[in-house]
Each structure stands twice: as C-alpha cells, then as structure tokens.
Design an enzyme around this catalytic site. Structure first.
Site, mmCIF file in Angstrom:
data_model
loop_
_atom_site.group_PDB
_atom_site.id
_atom_site.type_symbol
_atom_site.label_atom_id
_atom_site.label_comp_id
_atom_site.label_asym_id
_atom_site.label_seq_id
_atom_site.Cartn_x
_atom_site.Cartn_y
_atom_site.Cartn_z
ATOM 1 N N GLY A 1 5.164 13.259 -6.938
ATOM 2 C CA GLY A 1 5.269 13.066 -5.435
ATOM 3 C C GLY A 1 4.730 11.913 -4.933
ATOM 4 O O GLY A 1 4.243 11.069 -5.585
ATOM 5 N N GLY A 2 5.313 11.553 -3.483
ATOM 6 C CA GLY A 2 4.508 10.251 -3.071
ATOM 7 C C GLY A 2 5.507 9.015 -3.183
ATOM 8 O O GLY A 2 6.763 9.204 -3.482
ATOM 9 N N TYR B 1 0.693 0.828 -7.151
ATOM 10 C CA TYR B 1 0.595 -0.230 -8.131
ATOM 11 C C TYR B 1 -0.544 0.374 -9.217
ATOM 12 O O TYR B 1 -1.547 0.688 -8.839
ATOM 13 C CB TYR B 1 0.079 -1.495 -7.365
ATOM 14 N N GLY C 1 -0.856 11.252 -6.369
ATOM 15 C CA GLY C 1 0.549 11.352 -6.327
ATOM 16 C C GLY C 1 0.548 12.773 -7.573
ATOM 17 O O GLY C 1 0.437 12.243 -8.945
ATOM 18 N N ALA D 1 -5.138 7.412 -8.821
ATOM 19 C CA ALA D 1 -5.543 5.939 -9.097
ATOM 20 C C ALA D 1 -6.755 5.345 -8.555
ATOM 21 O O ALA D 1 -6.495 5.247 -7.208
ATOM 22 C CB ALA D 1 -4.234 5.092 -9.126
ATOM 23 N N CYS E 1 2.040 3.289 -0.662
ATOM 24 C CA CYS E 1 2.334 4.777 -0.452
ATOM 25 C C CYS E 1 3.090 5.015 0.833
ATOM 26 O O CYS E 1 3.085 6.081 1.738
ATOM 27 C CB CYS E 1 1.163 5.458 -0.042
#
Length: 216
Positions: A72-73, A77, A140, A153, A169
């Site tokens: 998703g999302g 990076y 995500g 992350a 995002c």
C-alpha cells in the site's frame, strides 16, 4: 503458544528485490503453524512505488532505481542508515485487523523514541510517525491470506537528500527527519534492538528467537 513467539531475522544490508521476493515466498507458503517473523534490514539506495503511487510524485530519481511494488501507499526512499522492518504476521491468528496492526507499528516507534526524549506521534490521515510535523518513519503494508508483509522504514543516520527527489508518500514538500538529528538512536542496530522490544511488547509476544540472514 505459537502466536506468542516472534522470530527476529537480522538481514544486514540486502538488495531490496531479494528481500521483497523472500517476503512474498514466505507469505505464500506459510500455514497456520508458521511462526510470525520480524525482518530487520538496510537496503542500498532505491525508490519503491506503492500500489497507490502516481508517477508524478517521482520528481527526479537520477541514478537511483525505481521499483514498482505490491504494498500500500505511495513512493518512498530506502537507503543505508535507515532501519527497515518487515513484520510477517498471521493477523488472523493474532485476532487483530489491519488498522490495529498499523496503529501497533506506529505506537511501537513512538514508544521506542520516548526514552530518548523524542516526542513522536502518528497522524490519523497520513500513516507514519512524525516529530514536529517532520516525518521520521514511513509505513506501507500488504495483507495476503490474512498475513502481513512489507512494513516500516525508520530514518536513523542516513543521507535524507534523496527524499527531495520525490514527493514522499505523495505529499509535496513533506520534510523528513532522522533519529540522530533528534537525539534518538544513532545506529540501525540500536534502533532495531529498541524497536524489536517495543513492537513485541505491544503485540503480546512473550518469546523472541533471533536468526542471522534469510532462511535457506
């Protein structure tokens, strides 16, 4: 008792696609007795574009590869100095929904930063974790057959300038920040250790089993 044991895989620095395909394989082949796992990893520089991602949010990737992925999302990076954590959980067995899992992940980051004096928080309308409106962690997930993969992350001690090559995002001008600048954990290993504890406590795991590398 199975659901109360969490296996932690310390993967070191690994190519994104290798780990992504391993996550898919684990999720596709697990059954009701498969253990829940949390994978901790650093990736070489890469932009990943989620299923909701729009090409216009990738402004100027330059020499950093862009990979279209099944989470998703939008675009984010990954790079050295960032802790990436992938919870591979049977959420049916845990009896939690997707929204609860997202909340638990966000809260585990908030809780791990609190002892450092960092006041982090989540936002209802924009998944992730923030400090003073700057984003320190991105999220995500993908759920398949009642099991989660992909994950979070956390920016620890990294070059965050590549985030300027994208709308992180999907948000133009969103400023990123990292733990080191906030007085939080200085290394990916330290961050991984702290996150493992807060995450496992929030989800009620009583036993942690540590492994080095991907399963054979």
């Amino acid at each position: 008792m199975q659901a109360k044991t969490l296996h932690i895989r310390h993967l070191g620095n690994q190519d994104y696609e290798t780990v992504w395909h391993a996550m898919q394989h684990y999720t596709d082949n697990r059954d009701e007795n498969s253990p829940d796992e949390l994978w901790l990893v650093e990736h070489p520089p890469v932009f990943t574009q989620g299923q909701a991602g729009k090409a216009e949010h990738i402004l100027n990737p330059g020499d950093i590869p862009v990979i279209q992925v099944d989470r998703g999302g939008q675009v984010t990076y990954h790079g050295p100095g960032q802790l990436v954590a992938y919870p591979l959980l049977d959420i049916k067995r845990l009896k939690i929904g997707v929204r609860q899992l997202v909340t638990h992940i966000e809260q585990s980051i908030v809780d791990m930063l609190k002892p450092y004096g960092v006041q982090a928080y989540a936002k209802a309308d924009a998944p992730g974790v923030y400090v003073d409106e700057r984003k320190v962690a991105s999220l995500g997930l993908r759920i398949r057959r009642g099991c989660s993969f992909h994950g979070l992350a956390l920016n620890v001690d990294m070059d965050i300038s590549p985030f300027q090559r994208i709308n992180p995002c999907g948000y133009a001008g969103l400023e990123m920040v990292q733990c080191k600048a906030l007085g939080g954990p200085n290394t990916v290993n330290e961050a991984g250790e702290k996150l493992t504890l807060t995450f496992s406590q929030l989800l009620g795991y009583e036993h942690l089993v540590h492994h080095q590398g991907l399963a054979e």
